[in-house]
Design an enzyme around this catalytic site. Structure first.
Site, mmCIF file in Angstrom:
data_model
loop_
_atom_site.group_PDB
_atom_site.id
_atom_site.type_symbol
_atom_site.label_atom_id
_atom_site.label_comp_id
_atom_site.label_asym_id
_atom_site.label_seq_id
_atom_site.Cartn_x
_atom_site.Cartn_y
_atom_site.Cartn_z
ATOM 1 N N GLU A 1 3.408 -5.084 12.457
ATOM 2 C CA GLU A 1 2.452 -3.980 12.345
ATOM 3 C C GLU A 1 1.362 -4.461 11.403
ATOM 4 O OE1 GLU A 1 0.294 -1.373 11.039
ATOM 5 O OE2 GLU A 1 1.962 -0.417 9.998
ATOM 6 N N ASN B 1 0.812 -1.227 0.000
ATOM 7 C CA ASN B 1 0.000 0.000 0.000
ATOM 8 C C ASN B 1 0.844 1.275 0.000
ATOM 9 O OD1 ASN B 1 0.743 -0.743 2.672
ATOM 10 N ND2 ASN B 1 -0.820 0.622 3.498
ATOM 11 N N THR C 1 -1.891 -12.942 8.005
ATOM 12 C CA THR C 1 -0.530 -13.289 7.595
ATOM 13 C C THR C 1 0.432 -13.126 8.764
ATOM 14 O OG1 THR C 1 -1.014 -12.543 5.353
ATOM 15 C CG2 THR C 1 1.300 -12.805 5.941
ATOM 16 N N CYS D 1 -3.311 1.214 6.556
ATOM 17 C CA CYS D 1 -3.728 0.533 7.777
ATOM 18 C C CYS D 1 -4.251 1.509 8.827
ATOM 19 C CB CYS D 1 -2.586 -0.291 8.344
ATOM 20 S SG CYS D 1 -1.084 0.642 8.672
ATOM 21 N N GLU E 1 7.519 0.436 16.001
ATOM 22 C CA GLU E 1 8.515 0.936 15.067
ATOM 23 C C GLU E 1 8.611 2.440 15.242
ATOM 24 O OE1 GLU E 1 7.128 -0.410 11.246
ATOM 25 O OE2 GLU E 1 8.140 -2.329 11.483
ATOM 26 N N GLY F 1 1.711 -5.899 7.382
ATOM 27 C CA GLY F 1 0.751 -6.543 6.495
ATOM 28 C C GLY F 1 -0.504 -6.919 7.240
#
Length: 486
Positions: free
Chosen positions: A252, A154, A234, A286, A466, A230
């Site tokens: 994340e 994205n 997943t 996100c 992060e 992602g």
């Protein structure tokens, strides 16, 4: 290779290399629905070459003075800025996002990531404690070794550099895997790194599928840390693979983020912010605010004005600077979003605007994957549309009575990534921010980022943080040293 397709290569040991097995994946331009490039479908053999290269480069890179690493990262940032027009165009062709977004946000932010962590390399400090008059404890923070950075489609270069920059700044060597859906700017970034003098093996970029080379990176025993952005599903699978190997993990993941609009808000700013939060990058961020909650006393007026603004968004060719809504990233995602709109109707939702494939008006884009910005009313908080991440230009809107109900509705999902609230009441803003179950809270703004601050979510939105020194700490191991001086 057929026609005029661009063929991308892996970047291993400082050189562009074809995949060892000679297999490639097709890369589509979302705006046209046509294949325009091919990317390597990397295998374990490619990974072994990359890991060997990284392992050989690690001693010199990890022991290089911090200022040396910083100087190279600054050169990489300069290289991004020099090639910004080409990178922005590549990002838009690859992803379908409006060129204005690529030019104004994605590529400048990628350069800023390198600049910030170049500074962090020379400013990264640790702790020392005088335990008693003759004993000192100090902490060494040492690079881990070979690490894996897996980034999504994205915000391709933006998020790839967000991971790679702190890993390199801290002295690690990196195996990077961009999304196979949007590989182009990561390949261009590798060229920029080579031109900037990054030593061979310090960064290796492998292209391929998530279940293929992505999973192999997670499982490789010599890759000791994984940073992944992602989907939650997943992320759960990767965590299940990495945990038994005792790797460090930063995940994340997804979000179903609320935008809370209180009756005393600055109406114009709230409308602007809520719409941007819902539909920026076609809702494929996100952090997007896909659940819009508005205090009942202003609900109808706010809703109607919001619908009017959404209907005025310009859907068009992403390469047109005037376009505000581009294409969604893939045919599969296009169908998934339309299916989620169908489910919303079945759940009793009323489509206030949008809800259909969009016709962008450009002959070039007649077969592209465009969806009208969509707003849905009349759905309860526990229906699937308000619980599951759609990751497209689809938002819901609902009223709330008071602060307590607003917080309850905001928190009633399994996600906890980001929230935004709009109010002039400072006390209320602080109260609500403290009660929201999310890793980020924006007050009277959205997507304003200070790179020094931690980024990450709670609940099913991820593990770890992060950004800033949190990222530098993640990419290092702490070692306590106790010395008696008596």
């Amino acid at each position: 290779m057929s026609g005029d397709r661009v063929r991308i290569a892996n970047f291993i040991d400082g050189k562009m290399r074809p995949p060892g097995m000679g297999r490639y994946l097709e890369v589509y331009e979302p705006a046209t629905g046509q294949v325009y490039a091919e990317a390597p479908d990397s295998t374990d053999a490619d990974l072994e070459l990359a890991v060997e290269s990284a392992r050989n480069a690690f001693p010199d890179w990890s022991h290089a003075p911090a200022e040396h690493r910083a100087a190279i990262l600054r050169k990489v940032a300069d290289g991004i800025l020099r090639r910004a027009p080409a990178l922005a165009r590549a990002e838009t062709v690859d992803n379908g996002k409006p060129i204005a977004l690529s030019e104004d946000l994605d590529i400048p932010r990628a350069a800023a990531n390198l600049q910030f962590f170049a500074a962090a390399a020379s400013q990264f400090a640790s702790e020392a404690h005088l335990t008693d008059p003759t004993t000192i404890n100090y902490t060494l923070r040492q690079p881990i070794g070979v690490v894996g950075c897996i980034s999504p489609w994205n915000l391709p270069l933006y998020l790839f550099t967000w991971k790679v920059a702190p890993a390199l700044a801290a002295g690690n060597c990196v195996i990077g895997k961009p999304s196979e859906v949007t590989p182009m700017t990561a390949s261009m970034f590798a060229e920029i790194c080579a031109d900037a003098g990054l030593p061979p093996g310090v960064l290796n970029v492998l292209h391929g599928s998530g279940p293929g080379i992505g999973q192999a990176i997670v499982e490789h025993p010599e890759i000791r840390a994984i940073s992944f952005t992602g989907g939650t599903r997943t992320g759960a699978r990767l965590a299940g693979s990495a945990a038994p190997l005792f790797k460090k993990l930063s995940l994340e993941l997804g979000g179903k983020n609320p935008s809370l609009v209180f009756e005393d808000c600055d109406r114009r700013r709230a409308l602007d912010g809520v719409m941007r939060a819902a539909y920026a990058n076609q809702g494929q961020i996100c952090l997007c605010g896909s659940r819009i909650l508005v205090q009942r006393s202003i609900y109808e007026e706010f809703r109607d004005e919001l619908v009017s603004r959404i209907e005025g968004l310009r859907v068009g060719d992403p390469l047109d600077r005037e376009t505000q809504q581009g294409a969604v990233v893939s045919a599969a995602h296009f169908e998934s979003i339309l299916d989620r709109i169908r489910v919303a109707r079945e759940e009793g939702g009323k489509i206030l605007c949008g809800g259909r494939p969009a016709v962008p008006g450009s002959p070039r884009c007649k077969a592209g994957w465009f969806i009208e910005p969509t707003l849905i009313e009349g759905l309860g908080p526990h229906c699937s549309t308000n619980q599951e991440e759609i990751f497209g230009p689809v938002a819901t809107i609902a009223p709330f009575e008071d602060e307590d109900e607003a917080v309850t509705l905001a928190n009633c999902t399994r996600y906890g990534l980001a929230s935004a609230l709009w109010s002039r009441d400072v006390d209320q803003c602080h109260r609500v921010a403290g009660k929201l179950q999310s890793g980020l809270v924006w007050i009277n703004c959205w997507m304003v980022r200070d790179l020094r601050t931690p980024m990450g979510g709670v609940k099913d939105s991820g593990v770890g943080r992060e950004g800033g020194m949190e990222a530098m700490r993640f990419f290092t191991e702490a070692k306590n040293v106790c010395i008696n001086t008596g």
